[in-house]
Design an enzyme around this catalytic site. Structure first.
Site, PDB file in Angstrom:
ATOM      1  N   LYS A 210      41.168  35.142  32.778  1.00 59.03           N
ATOM      2  CA  LYS A 210      40.299  34.269  33.567  1.00 59.03           C
ATOM      3  C   LYS A 210      39.614  33.303  32.603  1.00 59.03           C
ATOM      4  CE  LYS A 210      36.565  34.815  37.030  1.00 59.03           C
ATOM      5  NZ  LYS A 210      35.707  35.820  37.696  1.00 59.03           N
TER       6      LYS A 210
ATOM      7  N   SER B  45      35.817  35.311  42.610  1.00 57.74           N
ATOM      8  CA  SER B  45      36.067  34.136  41.828  1.00 57.74           C
ATOM      9  C   SER B  45      37.299  34.227  40.924  1.00 57.74           C
ATOM     10  CB  SER B  45      34.851  33.850  40.939  1.00 57.74           C
ATOM     11  OG  SER B  45      34.643  34.896  40.018  1.00 57.74           O
TER      12      SER B  45
ATOM     13  N   SER C 193      34.197  39.879  42.366  1.00 55.17           N
ATOM     14  CA  SER C 193      35.097  38.803  41.947  1.00 55.17           C
ATOM     15  C   SER C 193      36.433  39.256  41.372  1.00 55.17           C
ATOM     16  CB  SER C 193      34.397  37.896  40.926  1.00 55.17           C
ATOM     17  OG  SER C 193      33.572  36.980  41.591  1.00 55.17           O
TER      18      SER C 193
END
Lengths: 490, 94, 482
Positions: A79, A154, A178
């Site tokens: 990420k 996210s 997330s």
């Protein structure tokens, strides 16, 4: 499914070990898949082909020397809120555009130490604030199961690449769900470890007391493999857990006979999507049939958890994001004075959701409002922890849906922050308590979209968490693959 | 009831140069979010200690040992502006 | 005219001299080139996290213990939020409602009166970077710019806050000097005001004598010496008196002490004061100072200035001399060692605060660089007591020792300063002189002591000035009596 890109880490490791394939071949397969899927998904922000090829070559040498670990040579994605030395790290924000970090985060360097192969950096909601990966300064990521829909967030980019086969696994970060929510929406496994188990050093902070790095994988065992590589005390993180790391594999094949499984009515609400509720209840029944002792428990304060979370996380974020000021790195929008330069840089560099949360957090901490908002939210946090502690006196794990709905359409909730915040209603309590939780795919809804099932355990209860999750994986026998991950699409 | 807030003051504290239109819009959104967040006040929690952190540990320290610093050129290469080994910014108001 | 009383409180910042910074491994090095002792943590790069320096915690606890504070068992770090370009994170890690040390005091003597000043709190924080402002005519740019160096960012900083107990500029000055001595004695900081490793912010307000309630205060910054602090307070008292006497009101504000003009000027009004939005630092764990840790801290506290001062006074030396040796730990240690090896305290103290200090000043050397030991002082004292060295010659010998000419014996020999104090040798000389001056001897025998001086002079002359005149005089008296 003969494509190398669709293998689990454990299978790929066996092939590497036996010399039937190489890390370079695995990387080629993943890059080839990305070449097909990325134009549909936009899950990667950066693909570091050169760096990955070098890492794969190193891994192959190491494996040839008989020195390979489980993660050696496995192509993974990170990420883009994890700091990578020499590779642009943006947090999906304009304010960090072009930033080339001079250091590696701890989780990143631990993966490098075993010569795992970082394919690239994945898209996220800017500064991990969001549940759809629509709040990225660099474009929306789409769900591999239906590109009209969001992948969740996210860590939407990380979940999408794992589902699509453009990485074997990915690291995400989970502040209010997330990792778990996008894993659920993309039909993969997502783990939020116990707070402190994985170092946060080099994870660009959203809310420090809630953030935790976790793996997104295509199987429960793969999650164990990744966690083993990154977990453990780190001197660079004062909040890193100092004790011995538990044996995550202890219960992987133990089944659930005799395991006490708690179901909380507060996390099975009538306003959730009916297919999600039905699939969840069905899995609870299957667990019971498999020998688990299912019990009803009560978590009365989780009703307030969402409200508390939306005060605590923005408050911490308002300070964590203060360092983005146009002085030392990233974007600068000029001004007559430094004060003006900072204020302009921040107003133009941050997207609307980030600004919203910074304002919210600033307000919640400001003089005259602290007690009513931030202070009170922290008391709710205490109550949530008490509820969990009381529940765990009678059960070993708790279960619930991961997300109240399956993947929603792009744009459906992006104008309604409160509706979006509700996506995290089942995942937030574990962040407030610091406990581990995992999402496992258990089926599809009527539209063919994956449904995630969440298991929660007390802090450092990863062994029992994995025990339950592995059995759920077997019971669900979820073998469906997104259309994008099959050879039909070119 | 949406919560009324002095959004301009909050924006100033947060160092965000927002125009009037933006301020009005954020003010309204925050008011609505805070209306939900206010639910935390409904709980009778006067006797409850706040939790700041999920860990029950204390005392995490570092030994007083020097480790190498970063290379200055590498650091300044990321700066929007630098002069003679220092970060340069517009004039600072005292 | 109303008579006013000043109410003064002082906030002192002390930079601790640890090896590394408060929350990262960068060296504490004030001489390094700009931005060369920086890392992800102290530059606040995204993703970096603070980890506290254990030695800095020991340092602040020793300061707290020395100021008779309670060492707080459970304390916390907080974030103090404000935007300023020299503060990389745009928040400072500090302490808020539970500092590490609280409720202490310090006893001083000012204007001849003993006085106790309460210490409200001593807390741990981190220093900021440094900004340099380049004006329109600056050497670097045509436009007005500021430059930032983050070497100092993250250096451990201890803040010591007094109660508003101070009433005069002199008390403030003495407090500052005493605190500086304590910090130096503890060895946690060099506490140099001119270099900023110790900094004072002074709060001053006035109230009519007899009134309980405090007046509106101003905070004076930029006092870079004890003398500046004294003058700034005197100025502020005079300024505020004038404002009040002319019917005005004091504005609560921060004022800047200007060394050139010797006055304070307004910096900013506190009305628009920052809202620091303190909250518990989530990147750090709570601090737990248990009994064992406290005990370790107390055990390591060296003799503090106040105790050392009273010990010196008990040896009979005066307040001023004692003060010099308390203020400079090295001098004090030399004194203690000399006395321990047998030197007379008064004699040793006079040499140390006289010749030694003068020599250091003249030669611009440090005490450690002098080839002078405590044993040398003791030996010198023995030589004087034994009469083999005159008081004047002893000072010469001491000078020779400090110039590296050897031990007092060696210097006295080589400089030919030894007195003849051998009774046998002197008696021979005395007898010769007496035999040559029978008239004088007769006069003395008849009770006229006037010729004594003359006779002593003759003996001194005969010995080339090396006789101990006291002993000569004694011998002559005894011979005449016979």
């Amino acid at each position: 499914m003969s494509d190398l890109a669709d293998l689990s880490i454990t299978s790929a490791h066996e092939l590497l070990d036996s010399g039937e394939t190489s890390s370079s071949e695995l990387l080629d397969a993943v890059l080839k898949r990305a070449g097909i899927t990325e134009s549909h998904l936009h899950a990667y922000l950066t693909i570091d082909k050169a760096g990955a090829a070098e890492a794969a070559a190193r891994a192959d040498e190491r494996i040839a020397a008989g020195d390979g670990a489980q993660m050696t040579g496995i192509p993974i994605a990170l990420k883009d809120n994890m700091v990578t030395k020499g590779v642009e790290t943006t947090c999906s924000s304009k304010i960090l555009s072009g930033w080339i970090p001079p250091y590696d985060g701890t989780a990143v360097s631990r993966l490098k130490e075993v010569d795992a192969v970082t394919v690239g950096k994945t898209n996220l909601d800017e500064f991990a604030m969001g549940s759809s990966t629509e709040n990225s300064a660099y474009g929306v990521t789409r769900n591999p199961w239906d590109t009209e829909r969001v992948p969740g967030g996210s860590s939407g980019g990380s979940a999408a690449v794992v589902a699509a086969g453009s990485a074997f696994a990915a690291l995400g970060s989970d502040t209010g769900g997330s990792v778990r929510q996008p894993a659920a929406l993309c039909g993969v496994v997502g783990l939020k470890p116990t707070y402190g188990l994985v170092s946060r050093y080099g994870l660009i902070a959203f809310a420090s007391s809630l953030d935790q790095i976790g793996p997104i994988t295509r199987s429960v065992e793969d999650a164990v493999v990744v966690l083993e590589a990154i977990a453990g005390h780190d001197v660079m993180d004062a909040t890193s857990y100092r004790g011995a790391v538990p044996d995550f594999r202890a219960g992987l094949s133990a089944g659930v006979a005799g395991l006490r499984v708690g179901v909380a009515a507060e996390l099975l609400r009538d306003d959730m999507q009916p297919e999600v509720l039905a699939a969840t209840r069905k899995m609870v029944d299957q667990l019971s049939d498999a020998g688990a002792a299912v019990r009803q428990v009560s978590l009365p304060s989780v009703e307030y958890a969402l409200s508390a979370y939306y005060l605590i996380a923005p408050a911490e974020a308002s300070a964590n994001l203060a360092r983005f000021d146009g002085v030392r790195y990233g974007l600068r929008v000029d001004g007559e004075t430094t004060e003006e330069m900072m204020a302009r840089t921040r107003a133009e560099g941050f997207g609307p959701e980030v600004i919203r949360r910074i304002l919210l957090g600033t307000y919640a901490l400001s003089a005259g409002y602290y007690d009513a908002f931030y202070g009170q939210a922290q008391r709710v946090r205490t109550l949530v922890r008490r509820d969990f502690a009381a529940a765990y006196e009678n059960v070993d794990v708790l279960v619930s849906p991961t997300s109240p709905t399956t993947a929603f359409s792009v744009g459906e909730k992006s104008t309604d922050p409160i509706a979006m915040y509700y996506s995290d209603v089942c995942t937030i309590p574990s962040n407030l308590s610091g406990d581990p939780a995992i999402s496992v795919p258990i089926g599809l809804d009527d539209a063919g979209l994956p449904i995630g099932f969440q298991v929660m355990a007390p802090s450092l209860g990863e062994p029992v968490l994995f025990q339950a999750a592995a059995e759920i994986e077997r019971l669900a026998d979820f073998t469906a693959r997104p259309r994008l991950a099959t050879s039909e699409v070119t | 009831m949406p919560v009324e807030i002095d959004i301009a003051k909050v924006a100033k504290l947060a160092r965000l140069a927002l125009n009037d239109e933006q301020l009005a819009s954020y003010g309204e959104q925050l008011g609505a979010i805070l209306e939900h967040a206010e639910r935390v006040q409904a709980m009778a929690t006067d006797d409850v200690e706040p939790t700041s952190h999920p860990l029950a540990m204390t005392n995490s320290f570092r030994a007083d040992v020097v480790i190498p610093s970063l290379d200055r050129d590498e650091v300044l290469s990321q700066a929007p502006d630098s002069v003679e080994g220092q970060f340069a910014v517009p004039r600072i108001l005292e | 005219m109303t008579e006013y009383e000043a109410v003064i409180g002082i906030e002192t910042h002390v930079e601790l001299q640890t090896n590394s910074k408060m929350f990262c491994g960068c060296a504490v090095d004030f001489n390094a080139e700009a931005n060369t002792v920086v890392c992800p943590v102290c530059l606040a790069l995204p993703g970096a996290l603070p980890v506290p320096n254990a030695s800095a915690i020991d340092g602040i606890l020793s300061i707290g213990a020395a100021l008779s504070c309670e060492l707080v068992e459970h304390s916390l770090f907080h974030r103090k939020n404000y935007f300023y370009p020299d503060l990389p994170k745009n928040y400072q890690i500090s302490q808020y409602d539970v500092p590490l040390c609280a409720d202490g005091h310090i006893d001083i003597v000012a204007d001849g009166e003993p006085f106790r000043i309460g210490i409200t709190r001593v807390h741990m924080e981190e220093d900021t970077g440094k900004s340099t402002h380049i004006g329109d005519d600056g050497r670097i740019r045509a436009a007005s710019h500021s430059l930032l160096d983050f070497n100092r960012a993250g250096v451990p900083l201890v803040e010591i806050v007094t109660e508003p107990d101070i009433r005069t500029a002199e008390q403030a000055r003495v407090y500052g000097a005493e605190l500086q001595m304590i910090v130096r004695t503890l060895g946690v900081s060099d506490a140099r005001l001119e270099e900023g490793s110790m900094r004072f912010d002074v709060n001053v307000s006035l109230r009519p004598v007899g009134q309980e309630e405090f007046g509106t205060r101003t905070e004076v910054k930029n006092v870079n010496s004890l003398r500046s602090m004294y003058r700034a307070i005197e100025f502020e008292i005079a300024r505020q008196t004038e404002v009040l006497d002319s019917g005005g009101t004091i504005v609560q504000e921060t004022r800047h002490w200007n060394e050139d003009s010797q006055r304070t000027t307004s910096m900013r009004s506190k009305e628009d004061s920052e809202d620091y939005r303190y909250f518990q630092e989530p990147d750090l764990l709570p601090l737990h100072i248990d009994a064992a840790w406290s005990a370790r801290v107390y055990a390591a506290i060296p003799e503090l200035p106040a105790i050392r001062r009273s010990r010196y006074l008990e040896t009979g030396i005066d307040m001023v001399t004692a003060g010099v040796m308390v203020a400079d730990a090295g001098l004090g240690e030399l004194f203690d060692a000399a006395v321990a090896s047998g030197a007379d305290p008064k004699q040793a103290a006079n040499w140390i605060t006289g010749e030694v200090v003068a020599n250091l000043r003249r030669t611009e050397r440090q005490l450690a660089d002098l080839p002078l030991s405590a044993e040398h002082l003791t030996q010198l004292d023995e030589m004087v007591s034994a009469g083999s060295l005159s008081a004047t010659a002893a000072k010469d010998v001491l000078g020779g020792v400090m110039d590296g000419e050897g031990s007092p014996e060696q210097v006295a020999q080589s400089r030919d300063l030894l007195q003849i104090s051998d009774t046998g040798a002197l008696t021979t000389e005395v007898n010769t002189v007496l035999a040559d001056n029978e008239d004088a001897v007769d006069k003395m025998r008849s009770g006229d002591m006037k010729p004594l001086g003359f006779l002593v002079g003759q003996v001194m002359k005969a010995t080339g000035g090396k006789a101990d005149p006291r002993m000569v005089s004694e011998l002559i008296r005894n011979s005449v009596k016979e």
